[in-house]
Design an enzyme around this catalytic site. Sequence first.
Site, PDB file in Angstrom:
ATOM      1  CG  ASP A 142      -1.892  -0.905   1.067  1.00 20.18           C
ATOM      2  OD1 ASP A 142      -2.238  -1.436  -0.014  1.00 20.18           O
ATOM      3  OD2 ASP A 142      -2.689  -1.513   2.225  1.00 20.18           O
ATOM      4  CG  ASP A 168      -2.540   4.634   1.439  1.00 23.82           C
ATOM      5  OD1 ASP A 168      -3.508   5.549   1.634  1.00 23.82           O
ATOM      6  OD2 ASP A 168      -3.140   3.339   1.530  1.00 23.82           O
ATOM      7  NE  ARG A 203      -8.904   9.031   5.085  1.00 26.33           N
ATOM      8  CZ  ARG A 203      -8.899   7.999   4.144  1.00 26.33           C
ATOM      9  NH1 ARG A 203      -7.912   7.243   4.252  1.00 26.33           N
ATOM     10  NH2 ARG A 203      -9.749   8.095   3.297  1.00 26.33           N
TER      11      ARG A 203
END
EC number: 4.2.2.2
Length: 392
Positions: free
Chosen positions: A189, A213, A269
């Site tokens: 990822d 990511d 986030r």
Amino acid sequence: MSIVCTFFLFLLNTSFAFAFAIPKPPIVRRLSTTVTSNSTASSCSANGNPIDECWRCDENWKDNRKNLADCAVGFGRDSIGGRAGEFYTVTDSGDDNPLNPTPGTLRYAATQDQPLWIIFDRDMVIQLKQDLQVASYKTIDGRGNNVQIAYGPCLTLYKVSNIIINNLYIHDCVPVKRNALSSLGGYSDGDGISIFESRDIWIDHCTLEKCYDGLIDAVNGSTDITISNSYMLNHNEVMLLGHSDEYSGDRDMRVTIAFNYFGEGLVQRMPRCRHGYFHIVNNIYRDWKMYAIGGSANPTIFSQGNVFIASNNQFTKEVTKRESADGDEEWKEWNWKSEGDEMVNGAFFTPSGKEDSPSYAKFSSMVARPASLLKTTHPSVGVLSCEIDQAC
């Protein structure tokens, strides 16, 4: 040999040394003019930080490394890492053969079947060729050295348990195509640390930035995780906790986010949560560019004793963000609570759900200290510069 020639050789050797010097991890800058900072205060006493008080005042920490395994708090507190195993010293920063790792490399140690407490013999930058899928019952302990994992794929925890990762600088991680024998297949990822279907994980005193990511992502039924005392900076999507709104396997996810510093250059986030239970305790957030804490699919979020320092942008003062397909009427039922948080420069937290929901007590993973204590000392987070025979 002439003096001129000798001087030339000195300059040549000095330049060679500097060319290959390993840069130090970034350190936290002064909080702001509105928050006091006293860098002379004792860092090992840490004003009530139980993790640091557990081991950092020990001048013999090098000989007592495994005592760290007794110091975790929160949902990941039962992780013992490699405490039951032997020490393994990494002597080789290379990763020439991921399918058949060379003894002395981090990959060789981290993929062994038996418990191991992994340490390093010197400063090193490890550029992996494939993401490193760490086996269960491992501690990766970078204390005493400047150990970096960077400029390639980074760490993956896949179907494992009892992992401790301490004092690593993880940055500039990128995705790569996995080899044919990888149990995961496809591409990695590009996360700093990817956690899949794993439990009893503790990540402490790491510095993470600039990955492709996420810096730390935990998905697919992972649970009982603590992320503590870490410094995160210069990144967009910082931390994803929960695979997707449709994936019900994350309903039992439990994660503690404690004593971290979410610093400059972060966008969103911190974390972004789905389904599970998330205790966010005694962290410092500053200057997020979109939002700090977000979620969807009815997560329970208990924010306790944090300091939120908003930027001067009038449109990014809100700490929280909900993503709901059915609009406000859906998310108003989600249990999101702020207790004892300090809001600076116009920051605000939008609560929802039941103020007295029993879920907050049930999933309170540790005791929060007053947010005011976070402002009395300079944040002692991220990679530590521990010296031998000195308190760290």
